[in-house]
Design an enzyme around this catalytic site. Structure first.
Site, PDB file in Angstrom:
ATOM      1  N   ARG A  79       0.841  -1.206   0.000  1.00 40.87           N
ATOM      2  CA  ARG A  79       0.000   0.000   0.000  1.00 40.87           C
ATOM      3  C   ARG A  79       0.876   1.258   0.000  1.00 40.87           C
ATOM      4  NH1 ARG A  79      -5.415  -0.362   0.957  1.00 40.87           N
ATOM      5  NH2 ARG A  79      -5.528   1.759   1.724  1.00 40.87           N
ATOM      6  N   HIS A 131      -7.379   7.709  12.349  1.00 44.52           N
ATOM      7  CA  HIS A 131      -6.988   6.308  12.150  1.00 44.52           C
ATOM      8  C   HIS A 131      -5.486   6.112  11.958  1.00 44.52           C
ATOM      9  CE1 HIS A 131     -11.391   5.275  10.763  1.00 44.52           C
ATOM     10  NE2 HIS A 131     -11.281   5.465  12.056  1.00 44.52           N
ATOM     11  N   CYS A 142       6.420  -3.148  22.432  1.00 41.89           N
ATOM     12  CA  CYS A 142       6.693  -2.136  23.474  1.00 41.89           C
ATOM     13  C   CYS A 142       6.116  -0.773  23.103  1.00 41.89           C
ATOM     14  CB  CYS A 142       8.183  -2.019  23.771  1.00 41.89           C
ATOM     15  SG  CYS A 142       9.138  -1.240  22.457  1.00 41.89           S
ATOM     16  N   CYS A 167      12.119  -4.650  16.507  1.00 43.22           N
ATOM     17  CA  CYS A 167      12.340  -3.454  17.329  1.00 43.22           C
ATOM     18  C   CYS A 167      13.746  -3.516  17.944  1.00 43.22           C
ATOM     19  CB  CYS A 167      11.280  -3.424  18.423  1.00 43.22           C
ATOM     20  SG  CYS A 167      11.528  -2.135  19.632  1.00 43.22           S
ATOM     21  N   SER A 209     -17.961   6.583   3.557  1.00 45.96           N
ATOM     22  CA  SER A 209     -19.143   5.727   3.433  1.00 45.96           C
ATOM     23  C   SER A 209     -20.012   5.803   4.693  1.00 45.96           C
ATOM     24  CB  SER A 209     -18.716   4.283   3.173  1.00 45.96           C
ATOM     25  OG  SER A 209     -17.835   3.864   4.193  1.00 45.96           O
TER      26      SER A 209
END
Ligand code: OAD
Length: 264
Positions: A79, A131, A142, A167, A209
């Protein structure tokens, strides 16, 4: 040069502009439809290519990430690759222009978005993201931020590699800083959205929507506090509170609306 609107739409735009002209506080809520004309598919659009067999709703969840982190991470990397070179369209620019002029017009125009892209910021808007942010990452374990956290991340340095990242602090998997289905919205952003919806005189819903809560409830909150509701969407939505519907693409209608506001 503005594209021509039908006489009926022109008269609805004039009605909307009249309403907005007298409002001191305006709340705008945008959704995926506002970025559609920039070439970013909406959530209800069917996915294409490699991802055709998946529904976005089934990948954007913590359960999906726990089950198969590589699948979800590679979907987001895909994406990101799809979105990284996309630019704001006339709707983003019109909103930014309006927001920037609002103060001199004695108005407060608060922009709330459900979108995780940064096209509103690229156009020059101050934006509250409900969002999360497509370009930011954090640790799934964490919760520490990972990498560039700036508002408009420099996309030229990004890698779209689908390999998982660990991480550096706790070895947990790095995830996108996006609110997934079933997760809480960021408290500060939600507070801003609620305050702005509850105290506005006009609420404008653009390219959403109106299916996903709690964001979809903001129009209801505004309406129950006396606001008028304007909706910009070429397709019908389940939102029954609307006073004025501008049934056209946002990139077509918003420049007209903002032009009209500047004329009056
Ligand atoms: P949706 O994909 O649900 O809806 C997009 C809306 O945009 C539809 O109602 C379209 O009719 C409309 N639309 C399409 N092209 C348009 C255009 N050019 N101008 C104006 N409107 C247009 O997207 P959202 O409502 O944003 O959540 O979805 C809400 C949330 O559900 C998303 O933020 C995401 C999703 O699952 C998370 O990721 C948590």
């Amino acid at each position: 040069m503005l594209a021509e609107l039908s006489p009926q739409l022109t008269s609805e735009v004039t009605r909307a502009a009249t309403l907005l002209q007298s409002a001191k506080r305006i709340c705008i809520l945008t959704g995926a439809g506002v970025s559609a004309e920039s070439g970013i598919p909406t959530f209800r659009d069917k996915q294409t290519g490699l991802w055709e067999q998946y529904r976005a709703e089934d990948l954007a969840s913590i359960d999906a990430f726990m089950r198969d982190p590589e699948l979800v991470w590679s979907w987001y990397q895909w994406r990101r690759q799809l979105v990284h070179d996309k630019a704001p369209n006339p709707a983003h620019h019109a909103i930014a222009k309006w927001q920037q002029r609002a103060e001199s017009q004695g108005q407060q125009v608060t922009l709330i978005t459900q979108n995780v892209d940064d096209l509103h910021e690229q156009a020059g808007s101050t934006t509250t993201h409900l969002h999360g942010h497509l370009w930011r990452n954090r640790c799934s374990q964490c919760d520490r931020p990972y990498g560039d956290q700036s508002e408009t991340v420099d996309k030229s340095t990004l890698s779209f590699d689908s390999e998982l990242i660990n991480c550096p602090h706790c070895d947990g998997y790095i995830r996108p800083d996006i609110v997934w289905f079933g997760e809480m919205l960021p408290t500060g952003a939600w507070q801003t959205a609620e305050d702005s919806a509850a105290h506005c005189e006009v609420f404008i819903s653009i390219g959403t929507s109106s299916l996903v809560y709690p964001a979809a409830g903001l129009a209801q909150l505004a309406k129950s506090n006396g606001a008028k509701v304007i909706e910009i969407n070429p397709n019908p939505t389940p939102n029954t509170l609307v006073d004025i519907t501008l049934a056209e693409k946002a990139g077509m209608v918003m420049p007209h609306l903002v032009h009209k506001l500047n004329e009056e």
